[in-house]
Scaffold this motif. Sequence first.
Motif, PDB file in Angstrom:
ATOM      1  N   ALA A   1      -1.338 -15.144  31.344  1.00  0.00           N
ATOM      2  CA  ALA A   1      -2.517 -14.359  31.081  1.00  0.00           C
ATOM      3  C   ALA A   1      -2.632 -14.702  29.528  1.00  0.00           C
ATOM      4  CB  ALA A   1      -2.064 -12.717  30.658  1.00  0.00           C
ATOM      5  N   GLY A   2      -4.212 -15.329  29.505  1.00  0.00           N
ATOM      6  CA  GLY A   2      -4.643 -15.842  27.955  1.00  0.00           C
ATOM      7  C   GLY A   2      -5.903 -15.971  28.169  1.00  0.00           C
ATOM      8  N   GLU A   3      -6.292 -16.896  27.037  1.00  0.00           N
ATOM      9  CA  GLU A   3      -7.611 -17.124  26.595  1.00  0.00           C
ATOM     10  C   GLU A   3      -7.934 -18.534  26.203  1.00  0.00           C
ATOM     11  OE1 GLU A   3      -9.610 -13.646  24.191  1.00  0.00           O
ATOM     12  OE2 GLU A   3      -9.895 -15.333  22.595  1.00  0.00           O
ATOM     13  N   LEU A   4      -8.838 -18.993  26.642  1.00  0.00           N
ATOM     14  CA  LEU A   4      -9.268 -20.477  26.149  1.00  0.00           C
ATOM     15  C   LEU A   4     -10.865 -20.130  25.476  1.00  0.00           C
ATOM     16  CD1 LEU A   4      -8.970 -23.418  25.888  1.00  0.00           C
ATOM     17  CD2 LEU A   4     -10.039 -23.714  28.076  1.00  0.00           C
ATOM     18  N   SER A   5     -10.889 -20.267  24.237  1.00  0.00           N
ATOM     19  CA  SER A   5     -12.481 -20.392  23.577  1.00  0.00           C
ATOM     20  C   SER A   5     -12.637 -21.734  23.444  1.00  0.00           C
ATOM     21  CB  SER A   5     -12.282 -19.430  22.353  1.00  0.00           C
ATOM     22  OG  SER A   5     -11.657 -18.161  22.600  1.00  0.00           O
ATOM     23  N   LEU A   6     -14.000 -21.921  23.549  1.00  0.00           N
ATOM     24  CA  LEU A   6     -14.570 -23.377  23.482  1.00  0.00           C
ATOM     25  C   LEU A   6     -15.677 -23.311  22.491  1.00  0.00           C
ATOM     26  CD1 LEU A   6     -15.021 -24.511  27.085  1.00  0.00           C
ATOM     27  CD2 LEU A   6     -12.964 -25.095  25.678  1.00  0.00           C
ATOM     28  N   PHE A   7     -15.744 -24.142  21.285  1.00  0.00           N
ATOM     29  CA  PHE A   7     -16.878 -24.143  20.316  1.00  0.00           C
ATOM     30  C   PHE A   7     -17.624 -25.165  20.136  1.00  0.00           C
ATOM     31  CE2 PHE A   7     -12.630 -22.038  19.078  1.00  0.00           C
ATOM     32  CZ  PHE A   7     -12.967 -20.732  19.170  1.00  0.00           C
ATOM     33  N   ASN A   8     -18.810 -25.218  19.625  1.00  0.00           N
ATOM     34  CA  ASN A   8     -19.710 -26.505  19.372  1.00  0.00           C
ATOM     35  C   ASN A   8     -19.295 -27.053  18.192  1.00  0.00           C
ATOM     36  OD1 ASN A   8     -20.861 -24.841  17.484  1.00  0.00           O
ATOM     37  ND2 ASN A   8     -22.416 -24.159  18.538  1.00  0.00           N
ATOM     38  N   PRO A   9     -20.032 -28.214  17.736  1.00  0.00           N
ATOM     39  CA  PRO A   9     -19.422 -28.787  16.627  1.00  0.00           C
ATOM     40  C   PRO A   9     -19.606 -28.012  15.182  1.00  0.00           C
ATOM     41  CG  PRO A   9     -20.770 -30.323  17.956  1.00  0.00           C
ATOM     42  CD  PRO A   9     -20.682 -28.871  18.527  1.00  0.00           C
ATOM     43  N   LEU A  10     -20.551 -27.164  15.304  1.00  0.00           N
ATOM     44  CA  LEU A  10     -20.761 -26.087  14.159  1.00  0.00           C
ATOM     45  C   LEU A  10     -19.668 -24.871  14.176  1.00  0.00           C
ATOM     46  CD1 LEU A  10     -24.662 -26.201  13.769  1.00  0.00           C
ATOM     47  CD2 LEU A  10     -22.827 -27.717  12.532  1.00  0.00           C
TER      48      LEU A  10
ATOM     49  N   PRO B   1      -3.294 -11.931  35.609  1.00  0.00           N
ATOM     50  CA  PRO B   1      -2.918 -11.880  37.099  1.00  0.00           C
ATOM     51  C   PRO B   1      -3.927 -11.153  37.948  1.00  0.00           C
ATOM     52  CG  PRO B   1      -0.973 -11.293  36.010  1.00  0.00           C
ATOM     53  CD  PRO B   1      -2.244 -11.052  34.956  1.00  0.00           C
ATOM     54  N   GLY B   2      -4.630 -11.887  38.949  1.00  0.00           N
ATOM     55  CA  GLY B   2      -5.577 -11.479  39.704  1.00  0.00           C
ATOM     56  C   GLY B   2      -7.191 -11.304  39.352  1.00  0.00           C
ATOM     57  N   ARG B   3      -7.416 -11.831  38.152  1.00  0.00           N
ATOM     58  CA  ARG B   3      -8.779 -11.682  37.440  1.00  0.00           C
ATOM     59  C   ARG B   3      -8.875 -12.908  36.459  1.00  0.00           C
ATOM     60  NH1 ARG B   3     -11.806  -7.296  34.254  1.00  0.00           N
ATOM     61  NH2 ARG B   3     -14.072  -8.035  34.923  1.00  0.00           N
ATOM     62  N   ALA B   4     -10.216 -13.194  36.510  1.00  0.00           N
ATOM     63  CA  ALA B   4     -10.595 -14.307  35.561  1.00  0.00           C
ATOM     64  C   ALA B   4     -11.776 -13.983  34.949  1.00  0.00           C
ATOM     65  CB  ALA B   4     -10.246 -15.774  35.855  1.00  0.00           C
ATOM     66  N   VAL B   5     -12.463 -14.125  33.714  1.00  0.00           N
ATOM     67  CA  VAL B   5     -13.698 -13.674  33.297  1.00  0.00           C
ATOM     68  C   VAL B   5     -14.208 -14.703  32.305  1.00  0.00           C
ATOM     69  CG1 VAL B   5     -14.877 -12.147  31.985  1.00  0.00           C
ATOM     70  CG2 VAL B   5     -13.087 -11.221  33.504  1.00  0.00           C
TER      71      VAL B   5
ATOM     72  N   LYS C   1     -21.436 -11.586  31.665  1.00  0.00           N
ATOM     73  CA  LYS C   1     -19.974 -12.073  32.002  1.00  0.00           C
ATOM     74  C   LYS C   1     -19.752 -12.327  33.419  1.00  0.00           C
ATOM     75  CE  LYS C   1     -17.709  -9.913  27.943  1.00  0.00           C
ATOM     76  NZ  LYS C   1     -16.784  -9.069  27.505  1.00  0.00           N
ATOM     77  N   GLN C   2     -19.086 -13.409  33.983  1.00  0.00           N
ATOM     78  CA  GLN C   2     -18.891 -13.567  35.419  1.00  0.00           C
ATOM     79  C   GLN C   2     -17.274 -13.516  35.834  1.00  0.00           C
ATOM     80  OE1 GLN C   2     -20.286 -17.495  35.718  1.00  0.00           O
ATOM     81  NE2 GLN C   2     -22.662 -16.975  36.032  1.00  0.00           N
ATOM     82  N   SER C   3     -17.138 -12.852  36.693  1.00  0.00           N
ATOM     83  CA  SER C   3     -15.785 -12.635  37.304  1.00  0.00           C
ATOM     84  C   SER C   3     -15.327 -13.804  38.207  1.00  0.00           C
ATOM     85  CB  SER C   3     -15.460 -11.331  37.583  1.00  0.00           C
ATOM     86  OG  SER C   3     -15.549 -10.371  36.374  1.00  0.00           O
TER      87      SER C   3
END
Length: 161
Positions: free
Chosen positions: A61-70, A81-85, A93-95
């Motif tokens: 269970a976790g989170e990956l955040s992606l950022f632009n250069p600014l 478990p069993g789900r990703a968003v 938001k897409q599941s």
Amino acid sequence: MKRRGAIAAAAAALLLAACAGPQRVAAPGESIRTGRLALAVEDRPSQSFSAGFELRGRPEAGELSLFNPLGGTIAVLQWQPGRAVLDTQGRDKQSYPSLDAMVEHVTGAPLPVAALFDWLDGRATPVPGWEPDLTALAHGRVRARRSAPPPAADLRLVLDR
């Protein structure tokens, strides 16, 4: 004139302080890693990208955040478990049924996000088709190459110190 300079300096300091994010603290059993990543997917240049990242949590269970250069948020991938968003900041938001399905949709190639936790801790956990190179981890660098199944992919991470 000196007073204007002092006011301008104070305003600049406040603006810089406002740009700094709050210090993130990991919960027990959780890790937080930040840095930059680059993914090159062979035969799919439109799926290749680079971004700042923050990886937090654990493989389950976790989170990956992606950022632009600014520093603006491009997307946040969250899983349990069993789900990703997927939250693409401004779109719906897409599941997805799993982290793997979500990551493949986003990047165009399966990426071993769950294994990244081990790789960033210096453990070369095997993942079918992937070859992690942890030789530069002491310098904050990790590289992994995917050879099979196609498409081939090259993942590079540079950690913040």
